[in-house]
Design a protein around this motif. Structure first.
Motif, PDB file in Angstrom:
ATOM      1  N   THR A   7      12.044  34.091  46.223  1.00 55.68           N
ATOM      2  CA  THR A   7      13.483  33.916  46.121  1.00 55.68           C
ATOM      3  C   THR A   7      13.864  32.648  46.871  1.00 55.68           C
ATOM      4  O   THR A   7      13.598  32.528  48.073  1.00 55.68           O
ATOM      5  N   ILE A   8      14.444  31.714  46.160  1.00 55.30           N
ATOM      6  CA  ILE A   8      14.827  30.439  46.759  1.00 55.30           C
ATOM      7  C   ILE A   8      16.336  30.290  46.675  1.00 55.30           C
ATOM      8  O   ILE A   8      16.932  30.450  45.604  1.00 55.30           O
ATOM      9  N   GLY A   9      16.940  29.995  47.803  1.00 56.76           N
ATOM     10  CA  GLY A   9      18.374  29.802  47.851  1.00 56.76           C
ATOM     11  C   GLY A   9      18.751  28.346  47.658  1.00 56.76           C
ATOM     12  O   GLY A   9      17.974  27.436  47.964  1.00 56.76           O
ATOM     13  N   VAL A  32      19.109  31.785  43.929  1.00 50.90           N
ATOM     14  CA  VAL A  32      20.407  32.378  44.262  1.00 50.90           C
ATOM     15  C   VAL A  32      21.234  31.382  45.071  1.00 50.90           C
ATOM     16  O   VAL A  32      20.694  30.596  45.852  1.00 50.90           O
ATOM     17  N   PRO A  33      22.545  31.387  44.905  1.00 54.49           N
ATOM     18  CA  PRO A  33      23.400  30.561  45.770  1.00 54.49           C
ATOM     19  C   PRO A  33      23.475  31.172  47.166  1.00 54.49           C
ATOM     20  O   PRO A  33      23.425  32.398  47.327  1.00 54.49           O
ATOM     21  N   VAL A  34      23.575  30.321  48.179  1.00 55.20           N
ATOM     22  CA  VAL A  34      23.647  30.782  49.566  1.00 55.20           C
ATOM     23  C   VAL A  34      24.889  30.195  50.224  1.00 55.20           C
ATOM     24  O   VAL A  34      25.020  28.973  50.335  1.00 55.20           O
ATOM     25  N   LEU A  46      14.826  27.219  50.900  1.00 53.67           N
ATOM     26  CA  LEU A  46      16.210  26.787  50.710  1.00 53.67           C
ATOM     27  C   LEU A  46      16.247  25.362  50.194  1.00 53.67           C
ATOM     28  O   LEU A  46      15.508  24.496  50.666  1.00 53.67           O
ATOM     29  N   VAL A  47      17.127  25.119  49.224  1.00 51.96           N
ATOM     30  CA  VAL A  47      17.391  23.773  48.713  1.00 51.96           C
ATOM     31  C   VAL A  47      18.746  23.308  49.239  1.00 51.96           C
ATOM     32  O   VAL A  47      19.747  24.034  49.142  1.00 51.96           O
ATOM     33  N   LEU A  48      18.763  22.100  49.793  1.00 53.00           N
ATOM     34  CA  LEU A  48      20.005  21.441  50.184  1.00 53.00           C
ATOM     35  C   LEU A  48      20.322  20.437  49.086  1.00 53.00           C
ATOM     36  O   LEU A  48      19.626  19.435  48.940  1.00 53.00           O
ATOM     37  N   MET A  77      10.797  28.070  57.611  1.00 58.16           N
ATOM     38  CA  MET A  77      11.206  28.274  56.228  1.00 58.16           C
ATOM     39  C   MET A  77      11.096  26.965  55.452  1.00 58.16           C
ATOM     40  O   MET A  77      11.610  25.931  55.893  1.00 58.16           O
ATOM     41  N   PRO A  78      10.446  26.949  54.284  1.00 59.04           N
ATOM     42  CA  PRO A  78      10.406  25.739  53.471  1.00 59.04           C
ATOM     43  C   PRO A  78      11.808  25.313  53.043  1.00 59.04           C
ATOM     44  O   PRO A  78      12.635  26.153  52.679  1.00 59.04           O
ATOM     45  N   VAL A  79      12.043  24.005  53.080  1.00 63.91           N
ATOM     46  CA  VAL A  79      13.358  23.477  52.737  1.00 63.91           C
ATOM     47  C   VAL A  79      13.166  22.186  51.957  1.00 63.91           C
ATOM     48  O   VAL A  79      12.261  21.403  52.246  1.00 63.91           O
TER      49      VAL A  79
END
Length: 204
Positions: A7-9, A32-34, A46-48, A77-79
Motif C-alpha cells: 500500500t503506497i500513499g 491511496v491518498p494521504v 509514500l509519494v510526495l 519508510m520508502p519515499v
C-alpha cells in the motif's frame, strides 16, 4: 498489507495526486491518498507529488503532518518525491521562502525553479539505467535541479539544460528516491515500478 501488493500513499495536500495514484496502480500497488496521520500509518511507502513546494510545506504544518511524515521517513519508510517532492526531500534548498521546511531525507542541495518559468518547460528522452534500457520520456515543469550531492547519494540521471551544462535530475539515497521531472504525466510507469520494488524490498 502484503509484500506482493504494498500500500503506497500519495501525500494529498496539493499537486499531482490522481496522476501518481493512477501510475502506482498500473505498476501493481494499492494506492491511496494521504491527508491524515491515520492514513499515513497504514501505508508502506509514500509519494510526495509535484506541485508547489512552499505551498506543500505550509500545508504540512496546517494539517499537522510534517512531524508524522518526518518520523516515518527517519524510521526507514520508502519515499519518492517528484519535482516539488524532490525539493521536500532535500537537505538544503536554494531559492525558497525563509519559512519553508523540508525533510532532509537525501544529502543534496536543490535549486527551486532552476530550469525557468512555466513557459520554459520542456521534455527530454533520457536513458536511465535504473529504469531500464529504453529511453525515458521526461517532462520538466518549473523544475528544480540538484546542485550538490553527498557521498552516499546515487546519481541516476542528468540532463543538459539551456546553460549547456549537465544537471542532476534523479537521485537515490537508501529508501529515498527523487526526480526533477514528472513521470506521472507520461504513459511510462517505470519510475513507479522502480519505487514499488524499493517498497517491496523494504517490507520483505
Amino acid at each position: 498489507m502484503t509484500d506482493a501488493t504494498p500500500t503506497i500513499g500519495v501525500l494529498a495536500l496539493q499537486g499531482d495526486v490522481r496522476e501518481h495514484i493512477r501510475h502506482l496502480e498500473a505498476a501493481g500497488a494499492r494506492a491511496v491518498p494521504v491527508r491524515r496521520r491515520t492514513e499515513l500509518d497504514a501505508v508502506d511507502g509514500l509519494v510526495l507529488p509535484g506541485g508547489e513546494s512552499t505551498t506543500m510545506s505550509r500545508l504540512l504544518d496546517v494539517y499537522e503532518m510534517y512531524e508524522p511524515v518526518a518520523a516515518r521517513i527517519t524510521a526507514g519508510m520508502p519515499v519518492y518525491g517528484s519535482c516539488a517532492g524532490m525539493i521536500l526531500l532535500a537537505s538544503e534548498v536554494v531559492n525558497t521562502r525563509a519559512d519553508a521546511t523540508w525533510f532532509s531525507a537525501i544529502d543534496m542541495s536543490v535549486r527551486r525553479n532552476a530550469f525557468g518559468r512555466q513557459v520554459e518547460s520542456f521534455e527530454a528522452d533520457l536513458v536511465v539505467d535504473a529504469f531500464g534500457p529504453e529511453p525515458l520520456r521526461t517532462v520538466f515543469i518549473r523544475a528544480p535541479w540538484v546542485e550538490r550531492v553527498g557521498p552516499d547519494v546515487q546519481v541516476l540521471a542528468q540532463v543538459r539544460a539551456s546553460d549547456d551544462r549537465e544537471h542532476i535530475v534523479a537521485v537515490r539515497q537508501g529508501n529515498a528516491l527523487a526526480t526533477s521531472f514528472h513521470p506521472e504525466v507520461t504513459p511510462d510507469v517505470r519510475v513507479h515500478e522502480y519505487f514499488l520494488d524499493m517498497v517491496r524490498a523494504a517490507t520483505s
